[in-house]
Design a protein around this motif. Structure first.
Motif, PDB file in Angstrom:
ATOM      1  N   ASP A 196       0.774  -1.108  -0.027  1.00 38.92           N
ATOM      2  CA  ASP A 196      -0.005  -0.186  -0.020  1.00 38.92           C
ATOM      3  C   ASP A 196       0.904   1.288  -0.089  1.00 38.92           C
ATOM      4  O   ASP A 196       0.327   2.301   0.005  1.00 38.92           O
ATOM      5  N   ASP A 197       2.180   0.973  -0.427  1.00 43.04           N
ATOM      6  CA  ASP A 197       3.102   2.211  -0.311  1.00 43.04           C
ATOM      7  C   ASP A 197       2.481   3.211  -1.463  1.00 43.04           C
ATOM      8  O   ASP A 197       2.211   2.923  -2.707  1.00 43.04           O
ATOM      9  N   ALA A 198       2.811   4.428  -1.108  1.00 45.68           N
ATOM     10  CA  ALA A 198       2.088   5.675  -2.271  1.00 45.68           C
ATOM     11  C   ALA A 198       2.926   5.358  -3.411  1.00 45.68           C
ATOM     12  O   ALA A 198       4.345   5.269  -3.296  1.00 45.68           O
ATOM     13  N   GLY A 241       0.850  -0.437  -8.654  1.00 43.91           N
ATOM     14  CA  GLY A 241       1.738  -0.019  -7.373  1.00 43.91           C
ATOM     15  C   GLY A 241       2.889  -1.091  -7.229  1.00 43.91           C
ATOM     16  O   GLY A 241       3.159  -1.642  -8.431  1.00 43.91           O
ATOM     17  N   VAL A 254      -9.834   6.650  -1.796  1.00 43.14           N
ATOM     18  CA  VAL A 254     -10.245   5.092  -0.822  1.00 43.14           C
ATOM     19  C   VAL A 254     -11.386   4.681  -0.960  1.00 43.14           C
ATOM     20  O   VAL A 254     -11.616   3.541  -0.982  1.00 43.14           O
ATOM     21  N   PRO A 256      -2.571   1.625  -4.471  1.00 44.51           N
ATOM     22  CA  PRO A 256      -2.706   2.886  -4.668  1.00 44.51           C
ATOM     23  C   PRO A 256      -3.224   3.680  -5.433  1.00 44.51           C
ATOM     24  O   PRO A 256      -4.242   4.361  -5.212  1.00 44.51           O
ATOM     25  N   TYR A 257      -3.495   2.828  -6.865  1.00 40.74           N
ATOM     26  CA  TYR A 257      -4.420   3.423  -7.702  1.00 40.74           C
ATOM     27  C   TYR A 257      -4.990   2.146  -8.413  1.00 40.74           C
ATOM     28  O   TYR A 257      -4.447   1.112  -8.761  1.00 40.74           O
ATOM     29  N   GLN A 303      -7.880   6.940  -7.103  1.00 44.45           N
ATOM     30  CA  GLN A 303      -7.113   7.154  -6.147  1.00 44.45           C
ATOM     31  C   GLN A 303      -8.008   6.997  -4.650  1.00 44.45           C
ATOM     32  O   GLN A 303      -7.178   6.638  -3.646  1.00 44.45           O
ATOM     33  N   LYS A 312     -12.287   3.464  -4.337  1.00 48.25           N
ATOM     34  CA  LYS A 312     -11.733   1.919  -4.612  1.00 48.25           C
ATOM     35  C   LYS A 312     -12.453   0.924  -3.634  1.00 48.25           C
ATOM     36  O   LYS A 312     -12.759  -0.233  -4.252  1.00 48.25           O
TER      37      LYS A 312
END
Lengths: 292, 292
Positions: B111-113, B269, B146, B192-193, B144, B149
């Motif tokens: 989940d790192d940006a 990601g 939350v 993240p996307y 993006q 998603k």
């Protein structure tokens, strides 16, 4: 209408006959439509294409829920990928964009030789593409033989001439005259290789049985996208052409099996010294992207 | 059975009832199937996809003879491309192949940006793809948010659960249990996307008129192939998924116009630290290439 007991008693035999008629017709309809359905799923190779289409995709998939790959059913191994710093990632992304932004469809080729080994590597690169249920439904036929290239040119130009003479409006043809564009495709002779991209509409199993291919057109087109990147990266050019009217004749000429359908024809080579391209612009980022 | 006149006289009313039953059912069947057919051919924009299919491609093309681009009708400018030595070309081709050969479909995300600016550059790169008549029939929607998603995940999983519960065989589901694969797609929350790839089934002109898009599915899939190369080059991963059952609901959720159809959903990601992939092999070069 009287649905009381006396009515039913009096007309029970007629109701029974109507019911029997209904049942017979329903049975006939089901067996007919059932057969139609089965044939679409298996017998007619041309119909196999429909399997990629939406109406069928709503039903049971080769892969549940539709990921392009059925990789779920195989043992897993760890996956590692080099992680770049953000700065390095920006630099790499920008550099790759600039390289791809220089790509143009080029119709003016040099006849300078290109090593066949490079073409091998380009096709191997195309073969790294993901595909529906990992079916890899592509065959890349590389034509380097001068006579064969010329025969391909003749078949493509014959179709093209029909387009110009019969299928296009007079205004259109006149517009094209100014640009000296005709149905002639000299680059099919000049480019050192013609890459004929065949889509496998179905696969053939170890015992000769027919295997369904799902999403084959999406898969092979993604593979071609990766190929275009590889071609550009090597300093070569191509024309992404779709000579579909000539497809069956070209398949016969090249002796390809009936489960293969010509999707694209990509001549590749160096651009001619005096190559030109139409002065076209690409859409702005804001016109192709939305962020939410 | 006795089909002589006395039989007919005696049972005529029953035969009539059977006939009426037949006619009623036939009428119902025709109106139902007839409507279904008509809807497939014209009314539902999602069904317009059939226009790109093979049976139509053999007819008059947007572009004569089928080059993917109608660039012929624009003024030409010189085209230059850096030419590498053969040695350098081999090196570049091999290096690009090795990079792409490391690409795998990955379902385990960190989940790192990831900087949005990098995603912008990746989409710009996808936008360099050739397309039929230069129509560029793609819209890339980057999600993006939350909550959005999560809503997407819920819509996709709802369809996926139906696949598992109703559309797949018991054996299949059991096989998948061993691998702990279910209809759950946590990566739709974690990545993240989510890149939602929408195909424009037709364009809209300056005066609101409808413009035909030819070869749009091939074109956008080629564009996605270039995008996959760009993603790999940036050190990121994706899943090339086709959530078509959920397509209309997702289009509504994202407020996209009716000429857009969801073709692919690509979460992107970094791979998770402990990511795994199925131990699959790619076909050998000899099985995907022929040289003539």
């Amino acid at each position: 209408m009287d649905f009381s007991a006396p009515f039913l008693t009096r007309y029970w035999s007629h109701l029974l006959s109507a019911l029997i008629g209904f049942v017979i017709v329903k049975f006939l309809a089901q067996s007919l439509f059932g057969k139609e359905r089965k044939r679409r799923l298996s017998d007619d190779p041309a119909r196999q294409l429909d399997l990629d289409r939406d109406e069928d995709q709503d039903e049971v998939q080769g892969v549940p829920g539709g990921p392009l790959s059925s990789e779920d059913t195989t043992e897993h191994i760890p996956y590692r990928l080099k992680r770049y710093t953000e700065k390095e990632m920006f630099r790499r992304a920008e550099e790759f964009y600039r390289m791809m932004d220089e790509r143009r469809t080029v119709r003016f080729f040099s006849d300078d030789a290109v090593p066949l080994g490079v073409v091998h590597t380009l096709i191997k690169t195309a073969g790294t593409s993901p595909s529906g249920a990992h079916t890899q439904p592509w065959t890349y036929v590389i034509v380097q033989d001068v006579n064969l290239k010329h025969q391909i040119r003749e078949l493509v130009e014959a179709e093209e001439e029909i387009n110009y003479r019969k299928r296009m409006s007079a205004t259109w043809v006149k517009d094209l005259e100014k640009l000296r564009t005709t149905w002639e495709k000299p680059y099919l002779d000049i480019a050192p290789y013609l890459i004929m991209v065949f889509k496998q509409t179905y696969g053939v199993g170890p015992n000769g049985e027919r295997l369904n291919h799902y999403y084959s057109e999406i898969s092979i087109s993604i593979s071609v996208g990766i190929l275009l990147a590889a071609i550009q990266n090597a300093g070569l050019v191509t024309v992404t052409s779709t000579p579909l009217n000539a497809g069956p004749a070209l398949r016969t000429l090249l002796g390809r099996p009936i489960n293969e359908k010509l999707l694209l024809l990509l001549p590749i080579g160096y651009p001619a010294h005096n190559a030109t391209v139409p002065d076209l612009q690409r859409k702005d980022l804001k016109d192709i992207m939305a962020v939410m």
